[in-house]
Scaffold this motif. Sequence first.
Motif, PDB file in Angstrom:
ATOM      1  N   PRO A  72      14.587  13.589 -31.601  1.00  0.00           N
ATOM      2  CA  PRO A  72      14.240  14.629 -30.615  1.00  0.00           C
ATOM      3  C   PRO A  72      15.087  15.897 -30.777  1.00  0.00           C
ATOM      4  O   PRO A  72      14.573  17.012 -30.698  1.00  0.00           O
ATOM      5  N   GLN A  73      16.375  15.711 -31.037  1.00  0.00           N
ATOM      6  CA  GLN A  73      17.271  16.859 -31.208  1.00  0.00           C
ATOM      7  C   GLN A  73      16.922  17.637 -32.484  1.00  0.00           C
ATOM      8  O   GLN A  73      16.905  18.869 -32.485  1.00  0.00           O
ATOM      9  N   ILE A  74      16.608  16.927 -33.549  1.00  0.00           N
ATOM     10  CA  ILE A  74      16.248  17.569 -34.822  1.00  0.00           C
ATOM     11  C   ILE A  74      14.946  18.348 -34.665  1.00  0.00           C
ATOM     12  O   ILE A  74      14.837  19.509 -35.086  1.00  0.00           O
ATOM     13  N   ILE A  75      13.963  17.731 -34.029  1.00  0.00           N
ATOM     14  CA  ILE A  75      12.663  18.398 -33.845  1.00  0.00           C
ATOM     15  C   ILE A  75      12.813  19.623 -32.955  1.00  0.00           C
ATOM     16  O   ILE A  75      12.233  20.678 -33.238  1.00  0.00           O
ATOM     17  N   ASP A  76      13.610  19.518 -31.896  1.00  0.00           N
ATOM     18  CA  ASP A  76      13.849  20.686 -31.041  1.00  0.00           C
ATOM     19  C   ASP A  76      14.473  21.826 -31.838  1.00  0.00           C
ATOM     20  O   ASP A  76      14.107  22.996 -31.656  1.00  0.00           O
ATOM     21  N   GLN A  77      15.401  21.507 -32.729  1.00  0.00           N
ATOM     22  CA  GLN A  77      16.017  22.539 -33.563  1.00  0.00           C
ATOM     23  C   GLN A  77      14.998  23.165 -34.508  1.00  0.00           C
ATOM     24  O   GLN A  77      15.010  24.372 -34.724  1.00  0.00           O
ATOM     25  N   LEU A  78      14.104  22.352 -35.059  1.00  0.00           N
ATOM     26  CA  LEU A  78      13.071  22.883 -35.947  1.00  0.00           C
ATOM     27  C   LEU A  78      12.135  23.835 -35.201  1.00  0.00           C
ATOM     28  O   LEU A  78      11.668  24.820 -35.776  1.00  0.00           O
ATOM     29  N   LEU A  79      11.871  23.544 -33.946  1.00  0.00           N
ATOM     30  CA  LEU A  79      10.995  24.429 -33.170  1.00  0.00           C
ATOM     31  C   LEU A  79      11.653  25.778 -32.915  1.00  0.00           C
ATOM     32  O   LEU A  79      10.965  26.791 -32.787  1.00  0.00           O
ATOM     33  N   VAL A  80      12.971  25.809 -32.876  1.00  0.00           N
ATOM     34  CA  VAL A  80      13.700  27.062 -32.691  1.00  0.00           C
ATOM     35  C   VAL A  80      13.941  27.747 -34.033  1.00  0.00           C
ATOM     36  O   VAL A  80      13.770  28.954 -34.174  1.00  0.00           O
ATOM     37  N   TYR A  81      14.339  26.961 -35.018  1.00  0.00           N
ATOM     38  CA  TYR A  81      14.661  27.463 -36.365  1.00  0.00           C
ATOM     39  C   TYR A  81      13.866  26.644 -37.387  1.00  0.00           C
ATOM     40  O   TYR A  81      14.370  25.632 -37.881  1.00  0.00           O
ATOM     41  N   PRO A  82      12.641  27.054 -37.727  1.00  0.00           N
ATOM     42  CA  PRO A  82      11.817  26.236 -38.619  1.00  0.00           C
ATOM     43  C   PRO A  82      12.257  26.235 -40.087  1.00  0.00           C
ATOM     44  O   PRO A  82      11.682  25.520 -40.888  1.00  0.00           O
ATOM     45  N   MET A  83      13.276  27.010 -40.416  1.00  0.00           N
ATOM     46  CA  MET A  83      13.869  26.960 -41.757  1.00  0.00           C
ATOM     47  C   MET A  83      15.300  26.472 -41.613  1.00  0.00           C
ATOM     48  O   MET A  83      16.000  26.877 -40.697  1.00  0.00           O
ATOM     49  N   ALA A 119      14.590  29.550 -53.302  1.00  0.00           N
ATOM     50  CA  ALA A 119      15.607  29.925 -52.313  1.00  0.00           C
ATOM     51  C   ALA A 119      16.979  29.820 -52.971  1.00  0.00           C
ATOM     52  O   ALA A 119      17.201  28.961 -53.824  1.00  0.00           O
ATOM     53  N   PRO A 120      17.919  30.686 -52.600  1.00  0.00           N
ATOM     54  CA  PRO A 120      19.239  30.653 -53.238  1.00  0.00           C
ATOM     55  C   PRO A 120      20.006  29.360 -52.949  1.00  0.00           C
ATOM     56  O   PRO A 120      20.801  28.920 -53.748  1.00  0.00           O
ATOM     57  N   HIS A 121      19.767  28.757 -51.804  1.00  0.00           N
ATOM     58  CA  HIS A 121      20.371  27.477 -51.445  1.00  0.00           C
ATOM     59  C   HIS A 121      19.220  26.515 -51.175  1.00  0.00           C
ATOM     60  O   HIS A 121      18.099  26.941 -50.919  1.00  0.00           O
ATOM     61  N   LYS A 122      19.500  25.228 -51.207  1.00  0.00           N
ATOM     62  CA  LYS A 122      18.452  24.262 -50.873  1.00  0.00           C
ATOM     63  C   LYS A 122      18.035  24.506 -49.428  1.00  0.00           C
ATOM     64  O   LYS A 122      18.768  24.196 -48.498  1.00  0.00           O
ATOM     65  N   THR A 123      16.872  25.091 -49.282  1.00  0.00           N
ATOM     66  CA  THR A 123      16.354  25.467 -47.983  1.00  0.00           C
ATOM     67  C   THR A 123      15.032  24.746 -47.769  1.00  0.00           C
ATOM     68  O   THR A 123      14.261  24.555 -48.709  1.00  0.00           O
ATOM     69  N   TYR A 124      14.794  24.369 -46.524  1.00  0.00           N
ATOM     70  CA  TYR A 124      13.586  23.633 -46.169  1.00  0.00           C
ATOM     71  C   TYR A 124      12.870  24.367 -45.044  1.00  0.00           C
ATOM     72  O   TYR A 124      13.489  25.065 -44.253  1.00  0.00           O
ATOM     73  N   ILE A 125      11.548  24.187 -44.999  1.00  0.00           N
ATOM     74  CA  ILE A 125      10.741  24.866 -43.987  1.00  0.00           C
ATOM     75  C   ILE A 125       9.759  23.887 -43.365  1.00  0.00           C
ATOM     76  O   ILE A 125       9.186  23.049 -44.053  1.00  0.00           O
ATOM     77  N   ALA A 126       9.571  24.023 -42.071  1.00  0.00           N
ATOM     78  CA  ALA A 126       8.548  23.266 -41.344  1.00  0.00           C
ATOM     79  C   ALA A 126       7.317  24.171 -41.265  1.00  0.00           C
ATOM     80  O   ALA A 126       7.136  24.935 -40.314  1.00  0.00           O
TER      81      ALA A 126
END
Length: 154
Positions: A72-83, A119-126
């Motif tokens: 739940p905490q991870i998903i909430d963070q993704l909703l605020v910061y999807p990258m 991406a310059p660093h290992k970056t992920y996107i939702a």
Amino acid sequence: MPWLYMSPYFNVFKKEYFAHLHRVSTHNDIAGWLRFCFKGTVAQAQDATRRCEALLALKQEFASRLSSTRAPQIIDQLLVYPMLTTSTLAKQIGVAYNTAKSDIEALLEAAIVEPVKDAPHKTYIARDIVRIAYAERFEFPEPEPIQAHQPNDR
């Protein structure tokens, strides 16, 4: 992203936008201008409601794909910061780097995030979150037609 963002509506109905503005200056038609703006506000509010409902449904879907107690905490963070990167996730949810790395692996396995190419660093996107939050919408009701010039108009 502002949730009541008027520019998409005004861009779709640019001709009507300028016609209403012109009628304000030539015929003092403030009421027509306000009707146009209020109709756009309603359309944008409905669009924001649809987006929020879609994001809530997506949140529930993501939760069903993850078994972590931190989900739940991870998903909430993704909703605020999807990258995110591993470091940013570790800071956001207050865990060690290796724990965040395991969490990202779970997000990848659940098809919630994907790597960002070049991406310059290992970056992920939702991408599903970004698609819902930022996609253009053109499902607007047509604005009222501009009234023709009447002889007794100013």
